[in-house]
Design a protein around this motif. Structure first.
Motif, PDB file in Angstrom:
ATOM      1  N   LYS A  78      34.235  14.983  41.707  1.00 47.16           N
ATOM      2  CA  LYS A  78      33.419  15.697  42.683  1.00 47.16           C
ATOM      3  C   LYS A  78      32.013  15.118  42.775  1.00 47.16           C
ATOM      4  CE  LYS A  78      36.091  19.930  42.100  1.00 47.16           C
ATOM      5  NZ  LYS A  78      36.132  21.321  41.573  1.00 47.16           N
ATOM      6  N   ARG A  79      31.572  14.429  41.705  1.00 47.82           N
ATOM      7  CA  ARG A  79      30.251  13.817  41.714  1.00 47.82           C
ATOM      8  C   ARG A  79      30.267  12.422  42.337  1.00 47.82           C
ATOM      9  NH1 ARG A  79      29.799  15.550  36.152  1.00 47.82           N
ATOM     10  NH2 ARG A  79      29.346  13.431  35.454  1.00 47.82           N
ATOM     11  N   GLY A  80      31.458  11.968  42.754  1.00 43.83           N
ATOM     12  CA  GLY A  80      31.543  10.720  43.505  1.00 43.83           C
ATOM     13  C   GLY A  80      31.926   9.486  42.716  1.00 43.83           C
ATOM     14  N   PHE A  81      32.385   9.639  41.470  1.00 44.24           N
ATOM     15  CA  PHE A  81      32.826   8.473  40.706  1.00 44.24           C
ATOM     16  C   PHE A  81      34.119   7.924  41.294  1.00 44.24           C
ATOM     17  CE2 PHE A  81      30.015  10.367  37.553  1.00 44.24           C
ATOM     18  CZ  PHE A  81      29.443   9.256  36.938  1.00 44.24           C
ATOM     19  N   SER A  82      34.268   6.607  41.260  1.00 46.83           N
ATOM     20  CA  SER A  82      35.495   5.965  41.740  1.00 46.83           C
ATOM     21  C   SER A  82      36.573   6.071  40.668  1.00 46.83           C
ATOM     22  CB  SER A  82      35.224   4.488  42.048  1.00 46.83           C
ATOM     23  OG  SER A  82      34.985   3.766  40.839  1.00 46.83           O
ATOM     24  N   PRO A  83      37.858   5.851  41.019  1.00 46.35           N
ATOM     25  CA  PRO A  83      38.924   5.875  40.007  1.00 46.35           C
ATOM     26  C   PRO A  83      38.659   4.898  38.862  1.00 46.35           C
ATOM     27  CG  PRO A  83      39.869   5.895  42.206  1.00 46.35           C
ATOM     28  CD  PRO A  83      38.400   5.666  42.375  1.00 46.35           C
ATOM     29  N   ARG A  84      38.136   3.716  39.193  1.00 43.57           N
ATOM     30  CA  ARG A  84      37.830   2.719  38.170  1.00 43.57           C
ATOM     31  C   ARG A  84      36.738   3.224  37.220  1.00 43.57           C
ATOM     32  NH1 ARG A  84      38.263  -2.840  37.584  1.00 43.57           N
ATOM     33  NH2 ARG A  84      36.601  -3.806  36.355  1.00 43.57           N
ATOM     34  N   GLU A  85      35.683   3.802  37.792  1.00 44.83           N
ATOM     35  CA  GLU A  85      34.593   4.323  36.970  1.00 44.83           C
ATOM     36  C   GLU A  85      35.060   5.474  36.095  1.00 44.83           C
ATOM     37  OE1 GLU A  85      30.825   3.376  39.978  1.00 44.83           O
ATOM     38  OE2 GLU A  85      31.958   5.232  40.144  1.00 44.83           O
ATOM     39  N   ASN A  86      35.961   6.284  36.631  1.00 45.80           N
ATOM     40  CA  ASN A  86      36.489   7.398  35.853  1.00 45.80           C
ATOM     41  C   ASN A  86      37.328   6.900  34.680  1.00 45.80           C
ATOM     42  OD1 ASN A  86      36.800  10.379  35.696  1.00 45.80           O
ATOM     43  ND2 ASN A  86      38.964   9.883  35.926  1.00 45.80           N
ATOM     44  N   ALA A  87      38.139   5.871  34.936  1.00 47.79           N
ATOM     45  CA  ALA A  87      38.972   5.304  33.868  1.00 47.79           C
ATOM     46  C   ALA A  87      38.109   4.664  32.784  1.00 47.79           C
ATOM     47  CB  ALA A  87      39.937   4.280  34.457  1.00 47.79           C
ATOM     48  N   GLN A  88      36.980   4.074  33.198  1.00 48.23           N
ATOM     49  CA  GLN A  88      36.099   3.415  32.243  1.00 48.23           C
ATOM     50  C   GLN A  88      35.515   4.400  31.227  1.00 48.23           C
ATOM     51  OE1 GLN A  88      35.386   0.434  31.487  1.00 48.23           O
ATOM     52  NE2 GLN A  88      36.212  -0.762  33.169  1.00 48.23           N
ATOM     53  N   TYR A  89      35.522   5.674  31.546  1.00 48.67           N
ATOM     54  CA  TYR A  89      34.959   6.683  30.648  1.00 48.67           C
ATOM     55  C   TYR A  89      35.665   6.643  29.290  1.00 48.67           C
ATOM     56  CZ  TYR A  89      33.113  11.252  29.207  1.00 48.67           C
ATOM     57  OH  TYR A  89      32.475  12.276  28.544  1.00 48.67           O
ATOM     58  N   PHE A 130      43.370  10.665  34.846  1.00 50.99           N
ATOM     59  CA  PHE A 130      43.617  10.132  36.192  1.00 50.99           C
ATOM     60  C   PHE A 130      44.236  11.208  37.078  1.00 50.99           C
ATOM     61  CE2 PHE A 130      46.339   8.022  39.341  1.00 50.99           C
ATOM     62  CZ  PHE A 130      45.393   7.245  39.984  1.00 50.99           C
ATOM     63  N   GLU A 131      45.194  11.955  36.505  1.00 49.67           N
ATOM     64  CA  GLU A 131      45.830  13.032  37.269  1.00 49.67           C
ATOM     65  C   GLU A 131      44.802  14.115  37.626  1.00 49.67           C
ATOM     66  OE1 GLU A 131      48.854  14.191  34.543  1.00 49.67           O
ATOM     67  OE2 GLU A 131      50.303  12.690  35.246  1.00 49.67           O
ATOM     68  N   ALA A 132      43.935  14.450  36.664  1.00 54.17           N
ATOM     69  CA  ALA A 132      42.891  15.451  36.921  1.00 54.17           C
ATOM     70  C   ALA A 132      41.909  14.943  37.962  1.00 54.17           C
ATOM     71  CB  ALA A 132      42.162  15.793  35.620  1.00 54.17           C
ATOM     72  N   TYR A 133      41.593  13.647  37.889  1.00 53.32           N
ATOM     73  CA  TYR A 133      40.676  13.035  38.864  1.00 53.32           C
ATOM     74  C   TYR A 133      41.261  13.143  40.274  1.00 53.32           C
ATOM     75  CZ  TYR A 133      38.152   9.414  41.432  1.00 53.32           C
ATOM     76  OH  TYR A 133      37.421   8.740  42.383  1.00 53.32           O
ATOM     77  N   MET A 134      42.540  12.848  40.417  1.00 49.93           N
ATOM     78  CA  MET A 134      43.177  12.898  41.736  1.00 49.93           C
ATOM     79  C   MET A 134      43.169  14.320  42.281  1.00 49.93           C
ATOM     80  SD  MET A 134      43.755   9.859  42.479  1.00 49.93           S
ATOM     81  CE  MET A 134      44.601  10.197  44.030  1.00 49.93           C
ATOM     82  N   ARG A 135      43.403  15.292  41.417  1.00 48.84           N
ATOM     83  CA  ARG A 135      43.349  16.691  41.875  1.00 48.84           C
ATOM     84  C   ARG A 135      41.932  17.053  42.318  1.00 48.84           C
ATOM     85  NH1 ARG A 135      46.870  17.476  37.433  1.00 48.84           N
ATOM     86  NH2 ARG A 135      45.135  18.148  36.097  1.00 48.84           N
ATOM     87  N   GLY A 136      40.939  16.556  41.567  1.00 49.35           N
ATOM     88  CA  GLY A 136      39.551  16.805  41.938  1.00 49.35           C
ATOM     89  C   GLY A 136      39.199  16.198  43.277  1.00 49.35           C
ATOM     90  N   ARG A 137      39.661  14.967  43.513  1.00 48.74           N
ATOM     91  CA  ARG A 137      39.394  14.299  44.789  1.00 48.74           C
ATOM     92  C   ARG A 137      40.106  15.019  45.937  1.00 48.74           C
ATOM     93  NH1 ARG A 137      35.223  12.268  45.759  1.00 48.74           N
ATOM     94  NH2 ARG A 137      36.110  11.124  47.504  1.00 48.74           N
ATOM     95  N   GLU A 138      41.317  15.500  45.678  1.00 54.97           N
ATOM     96  CA  GLU A 138      42.055  16.232  46.706  1.00 54.97           C
ATOM     97  C   GLU A 138      41.317  17.511  47.082  1.00 54.97           C
ATOM     98  OE1 GLU A 138      45.888  16.773  44.996  1.00 54.97           O
ATOM     99  OE2 GLU A 138      46.516  14.689  45.330  1.00 54.97           O
TER     100      GLU A 138
END
Length: 275
Positions: A78-89, A130-138
């Motif tokens: 929701k804060r605008g991180f890309s999938p790549r940036e999220n995975a880098q966490y 990644f699954e949580a990120y996709m739900r957040g983006r949706e």
């Protein structure tokens, strides 16, 4: 079991956080203070669970970590991180933990086993994030679609008893529902008896769009108001005739100005230009 080796990571939590923060900063995967607090909480929960899990990657000890991580991943989406940036966490966390392990354990075989076990735990969590990120983006996309729909269907009170709704873009079933709801609600709120649907901004009218317009007109009439469709361009008129769409009984006008004049006539109003 590598519990003694992995468990010792907790004793080096501050060093691990320092390395992790540096890696996140280098990779551009952090946004400052908010991230720092989240990272401290995650590291604390994770290292506690790692210590008590006794080498079991599926241990219930990680349940609290999973809940926290899902929240962090959704928040980052929701804060605008890309999938790549999220995975880098988590990738950066694993890299930082590996650096600490290499300082703790000098036996290559034990170090390899410890890294293997650590990787198994964090890789499973990476998939989960990644699954949580996709739900957040949706959720973000769904909210934006709703907001855009509201913005793109403004009902304007142009005169006492007259409301107008300029439609821009293509009408589909879901958008027609929003148009109808907004229009009917405004008719009730303003007590208007005439509604103007202006389709000047609709790129093309096919049989499906025409059906949506007819449904909107019918719903308006059920509310006791008359509906005028304006913005009928020559190409739209030709298309309507070619498709054999029956608009009999519906007042249509070429322009919004013409529709407004018709509305005034229906209300027996006369607009006079002051000298």
């Amino acid at each position: 079991m590598q519990n003694s080796i992995l468990g010792s990571l907790k004793e080096h939590q501050n060093s691990l956080l320092t390395i992790w923060s540096k890696l996140l900063l280098e990779k551009g995967s952090t946004d400052g203070i908010t991230e720092e607090e989240e990272s401290k909480e995650f590291a604390s929960f994770f290292l506690d669970a790692l210590y008590h899990a006794n080498g079991n990657a599926d241990s219930d000890e990680y349940e609290k970590v999973h809940d926290l991580l899902i929240g962090i991943s959704s928040s980052r989406a929701k804060r605008g991180f890309s999938p790549r940036e999220n995975a880098q966490y988590l990738i950066s966390f694993k890299e930082a933990a590996s650096q600490i392990l290499s300082e703790i354990e000098k036996d290559p075989a034990k170090l390899y086993d410890a890294n293997l076990q650590l990787g198994e735990v964090l890789d499973n969590m990476t998939i989960m994030t990644f699954e949580a990120y996709m739900r957040g983006r949706e959720d973000v996309i769904s909210r934006q679609i709703d907001e855009i729909s509201e913005i793109s269907t403004p009902v304007i009170r142009v005169w006492d008893g007259v409301v107008a709704l300029p439609i821009i873009g293509t009408l589909d079933s879901s958008r027609t529902q929003v148009v109808m709801e907004n229009l009917l609600q405004q008719i009730v709120d303003t007590g208007s008896s005439i509604a103007i649907l202006d389709i000047s901004g609709v790129p093309a009218v096919d049989s499906l769009v025409a059906q949506h317009l007819i449904k909107t007109v019918s719903a308006t009439r059920l509310m006791g108001a008359e509906c005028i469709i304006s913005g009928i361009r020559p190409e739209i008129a030709q298309t309507v005739v070619h498709l054999g769409i029956d608009l009999t009984g519906i007042i249509t006008k070429a322009s919004l100005a013409s529709a407004l004049q018709t509305a005034f006539d229906m209300l027996q109003l006369t607009v006079v230009k002051r000298k």
